[in-house]
Design a protein around this motif. Structure first.
Motif, PDB file in Angstrom:
ATOM      1  N   UNK A   4      29.799   5.793  28.460  1.00  8.65           N
ATOM      2  CA  UNK A   4      30.559   6.990  28.787  1.00  8.65           C
ATOM      3  C   UNK A   4      29.911   8.208  28.145  1.00  8.65           C
ATOM      4  N   UNK A   5      29.941   9.324  28.870  1.00 12.41           N
ATOM      5  CA  UNK A   5      29.421  10.582  28.326  1.00 12.41           C
ATOM      6  C   UNK A   5      30.447  11.679  28.593  1.00 12.41           C
ATOM      7  N   UNK A   6      30.760  12.455  27.556  1.00 10.28           N
ATOM      8  CA  UNK A   6      31.708  13.555  27.665  1.00 10.28           C
ATOM      9  C   UNK A   6      31.154  14.764  26.927  1.00 10.28           C
ATOM     10  N   UNK A   7      31.760  15.925  27.154  1.00  7.97           N
ATOM     11  CA  UNK A   7      31.277  17.153  26.518  1.00  7.97           C
ATOM     12  C   UNK A   7      32.355  18.218  26.571  1.00  7.97           C
ATOM     13  N   UNK A  38      29.011  12.050  23.024  1.00  8.61           N
ATOM     14  CA  UNK A  38      29.699  13.342  23.049  1.00  8.61           C
ATOM     15  C   UNK A  38      28.622  14.415  22.954  1.00  8.61           C
ATOM     16  N   UNK A  39      28.457  15.192  24.038  1.00  5.33           N
ATOM     17  CA  UNK A  39      27.291  16.082  24.137  1.00  5.33           C
ATOM     18  C   UNK A  39      27.608  17.527  23.752  1.00  5.33           C
ATOM     19  N   UNK A 118      21.270  16.537  26.881  1.00  4.08           N
ATOM     20  CA  UNK A 118      21.212  17.819  26.194  1.00  4.08           C
ATOM     21  C   UNK A 118      22.622  18.393  26.135  1.00  4.08           C
ATOM     22  N   UNK A 119      22.849  19.314  25.185  1.00  2.00           N
ATOM     23  CA  UNK A 119      24.098  20.079  25.272  1.00  2.00           C
ATOM     24  C   UNK A 119      24.034  21.012  26.470  1.00  2.00           C
ATOM     25  N   UNK A 198      23.971  17.123  30.999  1.00  2.00           N
ATOM     26  CA  UNK A 198      24.309  18.123  29.984  1.00  2.00           C
ATOM     27  C   UNK A 198      25.696  18.691  30.241  1.00  2.00           C
ATOM     28  N   UNK A 199      26.162  19.492  29.295  1.00  2.00           N
ATOM     29  CA  UNK A 199      27.433  20.201  29.425  1.00  2.00           C
ATOM     30  C   UNK A 199      27.198  21.696  29.280  1.00  2.00           C
TER      31      UNK A 199
END
Length: 249
Positions: A4-7, A38-39, A118-119, A198-199
């Protein structure tokens, strides 16, 4: 297994619905995942790990740390990348929460493919004023000077920076605050990837592009709102998918 990836949760005492939704997310989705990334911009502002000892700041920060630690102890690998709001998150927070701090950018493997994380703020090169601030804020000497200030002084600095950011955004063209297409291609080529996640921009979407003559994909995470969250989910053997979902407290 699930990754999972979140930002861009921007956790803050003024938005308890988002914090409650995140805790529910950890107890549900994340607890069964192999990894959670967490990005950046996890917190609306983070002025140093010593806020974990500050009476006014500690309750939410400690609650977040304890919630992350429970998930980490249950077997989910947790990773955190700094954003433009929380670049002072440090090793004490990471150790207490049971997570690993990641450099920006970082390459991981998803479904057998190299994926660049990346952020996203470093991609907004047309916003020259912000890029100058970003360079200053990532300077270890500047960070050390800020962390040496009393907490109350840092709180005031963070408040002033947020006000200045809001005023600056209101006076900037929309496209200036978005990523620069040429910079996206350059960074993806430099890291030899065909997928970038990215976010930062708060513009959730999946973009098709071309890098070194090959088809490529840029996936942008959305920012969390009191009733809605965003994630990218990568199931075993499948390419990642962007989706939004209702938050429950």
């Amino acid at each position: 297994m699930t990754t999972l990836l979140i930002s861009d949760l921007h956790l803050d005492t003024d938005t308890p619905e988002i914090a409650d939704g995140f805790f529910a997310y950890l107890d549900g989705h994340a607890r069964n995942a192999e990894a959670l990334y967490i990005l950046g911009d996890f917190f609306e502002a983070w002025i140093g790990d010593d806020i974990l000892d500050h009476p006014a700041m500690a309750p939410l920060a400690t609650q977040v740390v304890e919630a992350l630690r429970r998930v980490s102890d249950a077997g989910t690998h947790l990773y955190l990348m700094h954003g433009n709001r929380d670049f002072l998150l440090g090793e004490r927070f990471a150790t207490d929460a049971g997570l690993t701090l990641l450099p920006d950018p970082t390459v991981i493997e998803l479904a057998g493919e190299r994926v660049l994380l990346m952020h996203g703020d470093s991609l907004c090169t047309r916003d020259t004023a912000y890029m100058a601030f970003r360079e200053q804020a990532r300077n270890p000497q500047w960070q050390a000077q800020v962390l040496a200030m009393p907490i109350e002084q840092r709180l005031e600095l963070a408040k002033n920076l947020r006000m200045q950011s809001g005023e600056a955004i209101s006076n900037k063209a929309e496209d200036i605050m978005d990523v620069t297409a040429d910079e996206v291609v350059r960074v993806m080529a430099e890291h030899d990837v065909r997928t970038l996640i990215h976010g930062h921009t708060h513009r959730p979407a999946v973009h098709s592009l071309e890098v070194n003559g090959r088809p490529a994909t840029r996936m942008v995470l959305g920012d969390w709102q009191p009733k809605r969250g965003w994630e990218i989910r990568a199931e075993s053997g499948q390419m990642p998918k962007l989706r939004d979902f209702p938050l429950r407290g």
